[in-house]
Design a protein around this motif. Structure first.
Motif, PDB file in Angstrom:
ATOM      1  N   ARG A 281      -4.002  -3.983  -2.649  1.00  0.00           N
ATOM      2  CA  ARG A 281      -2.994  -4.887  -2.112  1.00  0.00           C
ATOM      3  C   ARG A 281      -1.657  -4.168  -2.111  1.00  0.00           C
ATOM      4  O   ARG A 281      -1.472  -3.209  -2.839  1.00  0.00           O
ATOM      5  CB  ARG A 281      -2.870  -6.142  -2.972  1.00  0.00           C
TER       6      ARG A 281
ATOM      7  N   ASN B 177       2.315  -4.812  -2.979  1.00  0.00           N
ATOM      8  CA  ASN B 177       3.139  -5.730  -3.750  1.00  0.00           C
ATOM      9  C   ASN B 177       4.594  -5.475  -3.392  1.00  0.00           C
ATOM     10  O   ASN B 177       4.999  -4.329  -3.238  1.00  0.00           O
ATOM     11  CB  ASN B 177       2.966  -5.491  -5.254  1.00  0.00           C
TER      12      ASN B 177
ATOM     13  N   SER C  74      -0.748  -1.914  -5.272  1.00  0.00           N
ATOM     14  CA  SER C  74      -1.135  -2.640  -6.485  1.00  0.00           C
ATOM     15  C   SER C  74      -1.486  -1.726  -7.661  1.00  0.00           C
ATOM     16  O   SER C  74      -1.148  -2.070  -8.799  1.00  0.00           O
ATOM     17  CB  SER C  74      -2.272  -3.617  -6.185  1.00  0.00           C
TER      18      SER C  74
ATOM     19  N   TRP D  72       1.874  -0.812  -9.197  1.00  0.00           N
ATOM     20  CA  TRP D  72       2.456  -1.992  -9.841  1.00  0.00           C
ATOM     21  C   TRP D  72       1.761  -2.268 -11.181  1.00  0.00           C
ATOM     22  O   TRP D  72       2.407  -2.531 -12.192  1.00  0.00           O
ATOM     23  CB  TRP D  72       2.363  -3.189  -8.911  1.00  0.00           C
ATOM     24  N   ARG D  73       0.435  -2.155 -11.181  1.00  0.00           N
ATOM     25  CA  ARG D  73      -0.333  -2.382 -12.407  1.00  0.00           C
ATOM     26  C   ARG D  73       0.061  -1.344 -13.471  1.00  0.00           C
ATOM     27  O   ARG D  73       0.262  -1.688 -14.645  1.00  0.00           O
ATOM     28  CB  ARG D  73      -1.826  -2.316 -12.099  1.00  0.00           C
TER      29      ARG D  73
ATOM     30  N   GLU E  76       7.372  -9.623  -9.356  1.00  0.00           N
ATOM     31  CA  GLU E  76       6.568  -9.569  -8.136  1.00  0.00           C
ATOM     32  C   GLU E  76       6.925 -10.796  -7.310  1.00  0.00           C
ATOM     33  O   GLU E  76       6.813 -11.926  -7.784  1.00  0.00           O
ATOM     34  CB  GLU E  76       5.093  -9.584  -8.509  1.00  0.00           C
TER      35      GLU E  76
ATOM     36  N   THR F  71       2.627 -10.611  -2.553  1.00  0.00           N
ATOM     37  CA  THR F  71       1.431  -9.776  -2.614  1.00  0.00           C
ATOM     38  C   THR F  71       0.656  -9.970  -1.323  1.00  0.00           C
ATOM     39  O   THR F  71       0.455 -11.108  -0.889  1.00  0.00           O
ATOM     40  CB  THR F  71       0.544 -10.165  -3.809  1.00  0.00           C
TER      41      THR F  71
END
Length: 195
Positions: free
Chosen positions: A2, A4, A93, A96-97, A112, A115
């Motif tokens: 994804r 973000n 993603s 971001w993670r 966030e 998304t």
């Protein structure tokens, strides 16, 4: 995968609320990055938000030709959001993670705010003359990787995966549409030499 969109917690510009987006700056990764540039612009257009109209962009075209795989431009996007050069930034993603789980930015500094829907982002391809048995062995090696194996996990984590999957070409529809709209399939007209 994804895409973000993140923002400084104190700012939190909305993506869907058009009244708050004019004159805002969205930081984007390398122009050829599906997850940090191409698809975020495409998905925002689908929501009626157009680059240069409802928002400005600050682009970080580092490592062009590597399709955003190094993460360098995503790091630049986050720096721009944190230091105020951009109101929000688009990243993938997995990045971001990693920012959150590895605590690479101060707790609560980013939020966030949007998304994307899931999309396919990587595929292995081969030359037409590749020996089919070699291609089959490569595919078997990938599909044999286990997230429970620490040596395999590092590779899978780097791609934001739990396992490799067989290609699902329809998963690339949004990327194909975005790339066509943004001119990636246009070939420059060759210049003819003056007689």
């Amino acid at each position: 995968m994804r895409s973000n969109v993140t923002a400084r917690r104190s700012e939190r510009p909305t993506v869907n609320g058009q009244s708050r987006t004019p004159n805002r700056t969205l930081a984007l990764g390398s122009r050829d990055s599906g997850h940090a540039a191409i698809l975020p612009v495409h998905f925002l257009e689908q929501q009626g938000l157009f680059e240069g109209q409802q928002y400005r962009t600050l682009r970080f075209n580092s490592d062009l030709g590597k399709h955003g795989d190094t993460g360098r431009s995503e790091a630049e996007v986050i720096r721009a959001v944190l230091d105020g050069r951009a109101d929000a930034g688009a990243i993938g993603s997995p990045f971001w993670r990693a920012l959150r789980t590895e605590r690479l930015v101060p707790e609560g500094a980013l939020a966030e705010i949007w998304t994307s829907l899931p999309f396919n982002h990587c595929m292995f391809t081969a030359r037409p003359d590749l020996d089919p048995s070699l291609g089959q062995r490569f595919a078997e090696a990938l599909s044999g990787m286990s997230y429970d194996n620490p040596k395999h996990r590092a590779v899978l984590d780097a791609e934001g995966l739990r396992r490799w999957e067989s290609p699902h070409l329809e998963g690339y529809d949004s990327l194909r549409q975005a790339a066509a709209r943004q001119g990636f399939f246009d070939r420059p007209t060759p210049k003819l030499a003056d007689p």
